[in-house]
Design a protein around this motif. Structure first.
Motif, PDB file in Angstrom:
ATOM      1  N   GLU A   1      -4.996 -16.631 -11.177  1.00 42.09           N
ATOM      2  CA  GLU A   1      -4.536 -16.407  -9.803  1.00 42.09           C
ATOM      3  C   GLU A   1      -3.078 -16.836  -9.619  1.00 42.09           C
ATOM      4  OE1 GLU A   1      -6.072 -14.810  -7.385  1.00 42.09           O
ATOM      5  OE2 GLU A   1      -7.770 -14.437  -8.732  1.00 42.09           O
ATOM      6  N   SER A   2      -2.663 -17.885 -10.321  1.00 39.47           N
ATOM      7  CA  SER A   2      -1.292 -18.392 -10.174  1.00 39.47           C
ATOM      8  C   SER A   2      -0.259 -17.390 -10.669  1.00 39.47           C
ATOM      9  CB  SER A   2      -1.135 -19.715 -10.938  1.00 39.47           C
ATOM     10  OG  SER A   2      -1.958 -20.708 -10.391  1.00 39.47           O
ATOM     11  N   PHE A   3      -0.625 -16.586 -11.656  1.00 37.66           N
ATOM     12  CA  PHE A   3       0.313 -15.618 -12.216  1.00 37.66           C
ATOM     13  C   PHE A   3       0.138 -14.227 -11.604  1.00 37.66           C
ATOM     14  CE2 PHE A   3       0.832 -19.006 -15.178  1.00 37.66           C
ATOM     15  CZ  PHE A   3       2.113 -18.840 -15.715  1.00 37.66           C
ATOM     16  N   LYS A   4      -0.570 -14.165 -10.497  1.00 35.52           N
ATOM     17  CA  LYS A   4      -0.788 -12.890  -9.808  1.00 35.52           C
ATOM     18  C   LYS A   4       0.363 -12.653  -8.836  1.00 35.52           C
ATOM     19  CE  LYS A   4      -5.008 -11.562  -9.055  1.00 35.52           C
ATOM     20  NZ  LYS A   4      -6.387 -11.439  -8.511  1.00 35.52           N
ATOM     21  N   VAL A   5       0.920 -11.446  -8.863  1.00 32.57           N
ATOM     22  CA  VAL A   5       2.047 -11.103  -7.983  1.00 32.57           C
ATOM     23  C   VAL A   5       1.834  -9.715  -7.388  1.00 32.57           C
ATOM     24  CG1 VAL A   5       3.733 -12.517  -9.235  1.00 32.57           C
ATOM     25  CG2 VAL A   5       3.390 -10.126  -9.900  1.00 32.57           C
ATOM     26  N   ASP A   6       2.539  -9.461  -6.323  1.00 38.06           N
ATOM     27  CA  ASP A   6       2.548  -8.141  -5.686  1.00 38.06           C
ATOM     28  C   ASP A   6       3.456  -7.224  -6.495  1.00 38.06           C
ATOM     29  OD1 ASP A   6       2.621  -5.933  -4.063  1.00 38.06           O
ATOM     30  OD2 ASP A   6       3.481  -6.945  -2.322  1.00 38.06           O
TER      31      ASP A   6
ATOM     32  N   LEU B   1      -1.618 -14.567 -22.705  1.00 39.45           N
ATOM     33  CA  LEU B   1      -2.103 -13.239 -22.301  1.00 39.45           C
ATOM     34  C   LEU B   1      -3.012 -13.353 -21.069  1.00 39.45           C
ATOM     35  CD1 LEU B   1      -2.917 -11.713 -25.814  1.00 39.45           C
ATOM     36  CD2 LEU B   1      -1.130 -10.941 -24.247  1.00 39.45           C
ATOM     37  N   TYR B   2      -2.506 -13.919 -20.005  1.00 38.71           N
ATOM     38  CA  TYR B   2      -3.310 -14.236 -18.827  1.00 38.71           C
ATOM     39  C   TYR B   2      -4.075 -13.047 -18.229  1.00 38.71           C
ATOM     40  CZ  TYR B   2      -0.043 -18.171 -19.159  1.00 38.71           C
ATOM     41  OH  TYR B   2       0.727 -19.209 -19.611  1.00 38.71           O
ATOM     42  N   PRO B   3      -3.509 -11.815 -18.251  1.00 34.26           N
ATOM     43  CA  PRO B   3      -4.274 -10.693 -17.676  1.00 34.26           C
ATOM     44  C   PRO B   3      -5.593 -10.424 -18.406  1.00 34.26           C
ATOM     45  CG  PRO B   3      -1.967 -10.096 -17.953  1.00 34.26           C
ATOM     46  CD  PRO B   3      -2.168 -11.391 -18.672  1.00 34.26           C
TER      47      PRO B   3
ATOM     48  N   ALA C   1     -14.780 -17.884 -17.279  1.00 39.17           N
ATOM     49  CA  ALA C   1     -13.604 -18.748 -17.181  1.00 39.17           C
ATOM     50  C   ALA C   1     -13.930 -20.078 -16.508  1.00 39.17           C
ATOM     51  CB  ALA C   1     -12.502 -18.037 -16.400  1.00 39.17           C
ATOM     52  N   SER C   2     -13.233 -21.112 -16.954  1.00 37.59           N
ATOM     53  CA  SER C   2     -13.302 -22.403 -16.276  1.00 37.59           C
ATOM     54  C   SER C   2     -12.458 -22.334 -15.005  1.00 37.59           C
ATOM     55  CB  SER C   2     -12.761 -23.502 -17.196  1.00 37.59           C
ATOM     56  OG  SER C   2     -11.365 -23.302 -17.431  1.00 37.59           O
ATOM     57  N   TRP C   3     -12.560 -23.353 -14.152  1.00 36.58           N
ATOM     58  CA  TRP C   3     -11.755 -23.319 -12.924  1.00 36.58           C
ATOM     59  C   TRP C   3     -10.267 -23.355 -13.249  1.00 36.58           C
ATOM     60  CZ3 TRP C   3      -8.167 -26.886 -11.467  1.00 36.58           C
ATOM     61  CH2 TRP C   3      -8.213 -28.156 -12.069  1.00 36.58           C
ATOM     62  N   GLN C   4      -9.888 -24.066 -14.351  1.00 38.82           N
ATOM     63  CA  GLN C   4      -8.468 -24.101 -14.741  1.00 38.82           C
ATOM     64  C   GLN C   4      -7.972 -22.715 -15.142  1.00 38.82           C
ATOM     65  OE1 GLN C   4     -10.847 -26.106 -16.055  1.00 38.82           O
ATOM     66  NE2 GLN C   4     -10.077 -28.207 -16.415  1.00 38.82           N
ATOM     67  N   GLU C   5      -8.817 -21.977 -15.869  1.00 34.81           N
ATOM     68  CA  GLU C   5      -8.429 -20.632 -16.316  1.00 34.81           C
ATOM     69  C   GLU C   5      -8.362 -19.658 -15.140  1.00 34.81           C
ATOM     70  OE1 GLU C   5     -10.434 -21.513 -20.660  1.00 34.81           O
ATOM     71  OE2 GLU C   5     -11.556 -20.422 -19.121  1.00 34.81           O
ATOM     72  N   LYS C   6      -9.289 -19.810 -14.211  1.00 37.20           N
ATOM     73  CA  LYS C   6      -9.241 -18.975 -12.999  1.00 37.20           C
ATOM     74  C   LYS C   6      -8.001 -19.285 -12.170  1.00 37.20           C
ATOM     75  CE  LYS C   6     -14.239 -18.317 -12.586  1.00 37.20           C
ATOM     76  NZ  LYS C   6     -15.472 -18.627 -11.818  1.00 37.20           N
ATOM     77  N   PHE C   7      -7.634 -20.569 -12.156  1.00 36.50           N
ATOM     78  CA  PHE C   7      -6.433 -20.979 -11.427  1.00 36.50           C
ATOM     79  C   PHE C   7      -5.175 -20.343 -12.042  1.00 36.50           C
ATOM     80  CE2 PHE C   7      -2.846 -23.911 -10.810  1.00 36.50           C
ATOM     81  CZ  PHE C   7      -2.800 -23.971  -9.419  1.00 36.50           C
ATOM     82  N   VAL C   8      -5.107 -20.339 -13.378  1.00 33.74           N
ATOM     83  CA  VAL C   8      -3.977 -19.709 -14.079  1.00 33.74           C
ATOM     84  C   VAL C   8      -3.925 -18.221 -13.758  1.00 33.74           C
ATOM     85  CG1 VAL C   8      -3.095 -19.030 -16.350  1.00 33.74           C
ATOM     86  CG2 VAL C   8      -3.838 -21.387 -15.960  1.00 33.74           C
TER      87      VAL C   8
ATOM     88  N   LEU D   1     -12.828 -18.133 -26.283  1.00 37.04           N
ATOM     89  CA  LEU D   1     -11.747 -17.143 -26.359  1.00 37.04           C
ATOM     90  C   LEU D   1     -10.831 -17.228 -25.142  1.00 37.04           C
ATOM     91  CD1 LEU D   1     -10.461 -14.897 -27.993  1.00 37.04           C
ATOM     92  CD2 LEU D   1     -12.049 -13.269 -26.937  1.00 37.04           C
ATOM     93  N   ASN D   2     -11.382 -17.543 -23.973  1.00 38.06           N
ATOM     94  CA  ASN D   2     -10.543 -17.685 -22.777  1.00 38.06           C
ATOM     95  C   ASN D   2      -9.476 -18.763 -22.976  1.00 38.06           C
ATOM     96  OD1 ASN D   2     -11.024 -15.819 -20.758  1.00 38.06           O
ATOM     97  ND2 ASN D   2     -12.809 -16.915 -19.957  1.00 38.06           N
ATOM     98  N   HIS D   3      -9.872 -19.852 -23.624  1.00 41.27           N
ATOM     99  CA  HIS D   3      -8.916 -20.935 -23.881  1.00 41.27           C
ATOM    100  C   HIS D   3      -7.765 -20.430 -24.754  1.00 41.27           C
ATOM    101  CE1 HIS D   3      -7.225 -24.794 -25.086  1.00 41.27           C
ATOM    102  NE2 HIS D   3      -7.417 -24.449 -26.355  1.00 41.27           N
ATOM    103  N   PHE D   4      -8.109 -19.627 -25.768  1.00 38.29           N
ATOM    104  CA  PHE D   4      -7.081 -19.119 -26.673  1.00 38.29           C
ATOM    105  C   PHE D   4      -6.199 -18.066 -25.972  1.00 38.29           C
ATOM    106  CE2 PHE D   4     -10.414 -20.172 -30.048  1.00 38.29           C
ATOM    107  CZ  PHE D   4      -9.872 -21.428 -30.278  1.00 38.29           C
ATOM    108  N   ILE D   5      -6.816 -17.247 -25.127  1.00 41.55           N
ATOM    109  CA  ILE D   5      -6.048 -16.246 -24.362  1.00 41.55           C
ATOM    110  C   ILE D   5      -4.996 -16.953 -23.511  1.00 41.55           C
ATOM    111  CG2 ILE D   5      -6.196 -14.599 -22.437  1.00 41.55           C
ATOM    112  CD1 ILE D   5      -8.935 -13.742 -23.550  1.00 41.55           C
ATOM    113  N   ARG D   6      -5.431 -18.041 -22.889  1.00 45.05           N
ATOM    114  CA  ARG D   6      -4.500 -18.817 -22.060  1.00 45.05           C
ATOM    115  C   ARG D   6      -3.413 -19.448 -22.937  1.00 45.05           C
ATOM    116  NH1 ARG D   6      -6.249 -24.262 -18.722  1.00 45.05           N
ATOM    117  NH2 ARG D   6      -4.134 -24.908 -18.127  1.00 45.05           N
ATOM    118  N   SER D   7      -3.780 -19.954 -24.106  1.00 44.69           N
ATOM    119  CA  SER D   7      -2.825 -20.635 -24.983  1.00 44.69           C
ATOM    120  C   SER D   7      -1.730 -19.697 -25.482  1.00 44.69           C
ATOM    121  CB  SER D   7      -3.557 -21.245 -26.187  1.00 44.69           C
ATOM    122  OG  SER D   7      -4.485 -22.217 -25.772  1.00 44.69           O
ATOM    123  N   VAL D   8      -2.061 -18.401 -25.691  1.00 42.59           N
ATOM    124  CA  VAL D   8      -1.053 -17.451 -26.207  1.00 42.59           C
ATOM    125  C   VAL D   8      -0.367 -16.682 -25.078  1.00 42.59           C
ATOM    126  CG1 VAL D   8      -2.234 -17.227 -28.416  1.00 42.59           C
ATOM    127  CG2 VAL D   8      -2.739 -15.575 -26.581  1.00 42.59           C
TER     128      VAL D   8
END
Length: 708
Positions: A72-77, A54-56, A63-70, A45-52
């Motif tokens: 964190e990458s989309f995290k903002v103040d 819905l990163y939050p 999560a895989s390291w790639q999903e964790k990276f995504v 399901l994490n793969h599909f969440i990333r594909s559509v």
């Protein structure tokens, strides 16, 4: 688990077929199923969440390291807190940081406020203007911004406030125009619910929003306009140079149930269906009534057929309403049954209290509303019921219908919003938003500057307006008014009608000075004269308006039940009271102000100035700061108790509201709550909510208690 396995296959097929929106809905359904039934989170399901996008919603435990990276990458103040944005939020934020002008349409559940807050936190602009459609949204937005940025910015929501070094202005459009001459430059102009600039959606208030857009855009480096449910936007002088983006990116799924297909007038009525919904679905429920009469109808049904709830909080609220408003009021009896009313007419603080209680586990679990719930607050619910397919008298259109059902569901709280349709919904439309020049703007547009954008007919209207005003006022007076931007907050059509009336029949206004009298009996003739300048403008019977004003001249000195008793002889009950107070403090002062301004230009020898009377009417004859504090969530009756305790002088007209708020913060909630033996338990609950919205931090120091 087999069902979940099948669902994973279905999501995968949708993604492979390029049906990303369908895949996103299925992902949300899967998340709802996992949460509701406490199922194990499937790793794919994490793969599909990333594909559509819905990163939050990514589950970091699986999560895989790639999903964790995504993630964190989309995290903002977003103002003192780091939040992961979804794909489209991040895309919009990037465009804003790049300095682009954007008009965006996105669903109610999109999370547009995160984009605004993140832009402020990252870019750190000096002056931000946020225009919202209602006072209620002003306070809601102020509360959010206050907690995040009050340490760095002066948060301004009222008129006549001295600017700070860095400012965030949060206004309804009528107030925004008051700052046109004060603000030299804006870093960004943000218009929330900008569809209201179209006469098709808000005939009464669109001219004031168009004026604000026109004037403030000239001072703004960047513009960001937000609205839901728009597919196409016409190009005009108001949106020139803006990129329009229409997004269908949803973060919740709306499960529509066509209950109306099973409704029958004889065997299974709408009332039966509603009571069944109450029994089968226990989550928070918004009931869209559509009309004031339908609210009364629903109130009678709920009072008659639902039990009183065993909630100490609701019992306290019902007692508070009995004491401060009326024992026999429908709202008082509804509250005992866990239901509130939102109709755009109640005292502002009273509406805020109900929205607050709607979020409480032991508070209100239902609210019956008109369209005010979609215009006035950013609340949502697990269930939305469409009781009537009307918006006042006219039928509900597809745009408003989508806005109403968009209140179903909430990110991270209700993955699925249940939508119960008790009447047939409107036909689906491809919504086009048209924002066009209107004759009410004639005083605000330079026909030469916009000659390429305006039609010959529009230019002719502007010229005709200016020529008639020159003829009526004379070149010197008209030039002075234009130079002073005297008509910034005025409709040109209203100004022209007032000018004609004063020019053609000056004798009718000979008694205007009587409005400065301390005796309300002396006001009546002049009030009738002003109301007759533009018949129907205020939207209520003249006799009701005049008698109401004469009675509420004692608004600060009498309590609400006493005022109701005096108004009873004029057949003005509690619901009409709210309606008249709103019109008397908003529509009438605007008309009086135009009359006062024009008569001073035409007849300076009379030396008549009714500004002090206009100020009293605009504050409903309450002390100015008491009236403003209601916007902050503090009811007038509690303000009076605090004033009488001697802690804060709320009658002093020389003290600006920001100093009053500073006083509240310096004294502290604990001292204020103990300042008067008259404060009851629900008063203290309200004071706590009030302090939550004004505190410079999320806590208030207890040190002041010892000092007092």
């Amino acid at each position: 688990m087999n069902d979940m396995f099948e669902l994973m296959h279905e999501i995968n097929d949708c993604i492979n077929d390029g049906k990303v929106d369908d895949a996103r809905n299925l992902v949300i359904k899967a998340l709802a199923d996992i949460e509701k039934n406490n199922k194990e989170f499937p790793a794919p399901l994490n793969h599909f969440i990333r594909s559509v996008g819905l990163y939050p919603y990514l589950n970091l435990d699986d999560a895989s390291w790639q999903e964790k990276f995504v993630y964190e990458s989309f995290k903002v103040d977003v103002g003192g807190e780091n939040v992961t944005l979804h794909k489209e939020q991040s895309s919009l934020l990037k465009k804003l940081i790049d300095g682009k002008d954007i008009a965006v349409s996105a669903p109610t559940s999109f999370g547009k406020s995160f984009v605004v807050d993140s832009f402020i936190a990252i870019n750190k602009p000096s002056n931000v203007m946020i225009i919202v459609p209602t006072i209620a949204l002003t306070d809601e937005t102020r509360r959010r911004i206050q907690k995040k940025f009050a340490h760095e910015y002066k948060i301004i929501t009222t008129t006549d406030v001295e600017l700070g070094e860095k400012n965030i202005f949060i206004f309804p459009q009528e107030r925004a125009t008051n700052y046109i001459n004060i603000i030299d430059e804006l870093d960004i102009l943000i218009i929330d619910e900008f569809y209201k600039a179209s006469k098709e959606h808000d005939k009464e208030r669109s001219p004031s929003l168009l004026r604000a857009i026109l004037k403030l855009s000239e001072k703004s480096k960047q513009r960001y306009f937000l609205a839901p449910n728009i597919k196409h936007l016409n190009e005009s002088i108001f949106t020139k140079g803006m990129e329009f983006i229409s997004l269908d990116f949803n973060t919740v799924f709306l499960d529509k149930k066509n209950v109306y297909l099973n409704v029958d007038k004889d065997t299974y009525t709408k009332s039966d269906a509603l009571l069944d919904i109450f029994e089968d679905y226990t989550g928070n429920t918004l009931i869209y009534a559509g009309t004031y009469s339908a609210i009364a109808e629903l109130a009678n049904l709920i009072i008659a057929d639902t039990p009183v709830q065993k909630s100490e909080l609701l019992s306290d609220f019902a007692q508070w309403l009995t004491k401060n408003y009326s024992r026999n009021w429908q709202l008082t009896n509804l509250v005992k049954r866990g239901c509130g009313i939102h109709n755009g007419q109640l005292h502002r603080s009273l509406s805020q209290i109900q929205v607050k209680l709607f979020e409480e586990s032991t508070g209100l679990n239902r609210i019956v509303s008109t369209s005010s719930i979609i215009e006035g607050v950013n609340t949502s619910a697990e269930n939305v019921v469409l009781w009537r397919n009307k918006n006042g008298q006219p039928k509900l259109n597809d745009f408003t219908y989508r806005n109403i059902i968009g209140r179903g569901g909430r990110m991270f709280k209700h993955f699925i919003g249940n939508i119960f349709l008790l009447e047939k919904p409107p036909v689906e439309e491809d919504n086009q938003l048209n924002i066009n020049f209107s004759e009410e703007l004639a005083a605000h547009v330079d026909e030469n500057e916009f000659s390429q954008q305006l039609s010959s007919e529009q230019i002719a209207k502007i010229i005709a307006y200016k020529e008639e005003m020159l003829e009526l006022l004379g070149e010197e007076s008209y030039g002075r008014l234009q130079h002073d931007n005297a008509f910034n907050d005025s409709d040109s059509t209203i100004v022209l009608k007032v000018t004609r009336a004063l020019h053609d029949s000056p004798e009718n206004f000979n008694g205007l000075a009587y409005l400065n009298s301390d005796n309300p009996a002396n006001w009546k003739s002049s009030l009738y004269t002003v109301l007759n300048v533009i018949p129907g403008y205020v939207g209520a019977k003249y006799t009701d308006v005049v008698e109401f004003i004469c009675v509420i001249a004692n608004n600060w000195h009498y309590d609400f039940p006493q005022l109701l008793e005096q108004l009873a002889v004029h057949d003005i009950g509690i619901d009409k009271f709210f309606d008249l107070e709103r019109k008397a403090s908003y529509k009438l002062p605007a008309l009086l102000n135009e009359v006062n301004r024009i008569q001073q230009e035409l007849y300076p020898e009379r030396k008549v100035d009714i500004s002090s009377f206009i100020a009293k009417v605009s504050h409903a004859f309450l002390p100015a700061n008491v009236f403003i504090l209601e916007e902050y969530g503090l009811p007038r009756m509690i303000s009076k108790k605090i004033h009488e305790s001697g802690f804060i002088d709320l009658e002093n007209t020389e003290v600006p509201i920001h100093e009053v708020i500073d006083s509240f913060n310096n004294i502290g909630i604990y001292a204020i709550s103990n300042c008067s033996p008259q404060l009851d338990r629900f008063d203290e609950y309200i004071i706590e909510h009030f302090y939550d919205g004004i505190s410079y931090a999320n806590k208030v120091s207890k040190n002041v208690v010892a000092q007092t």
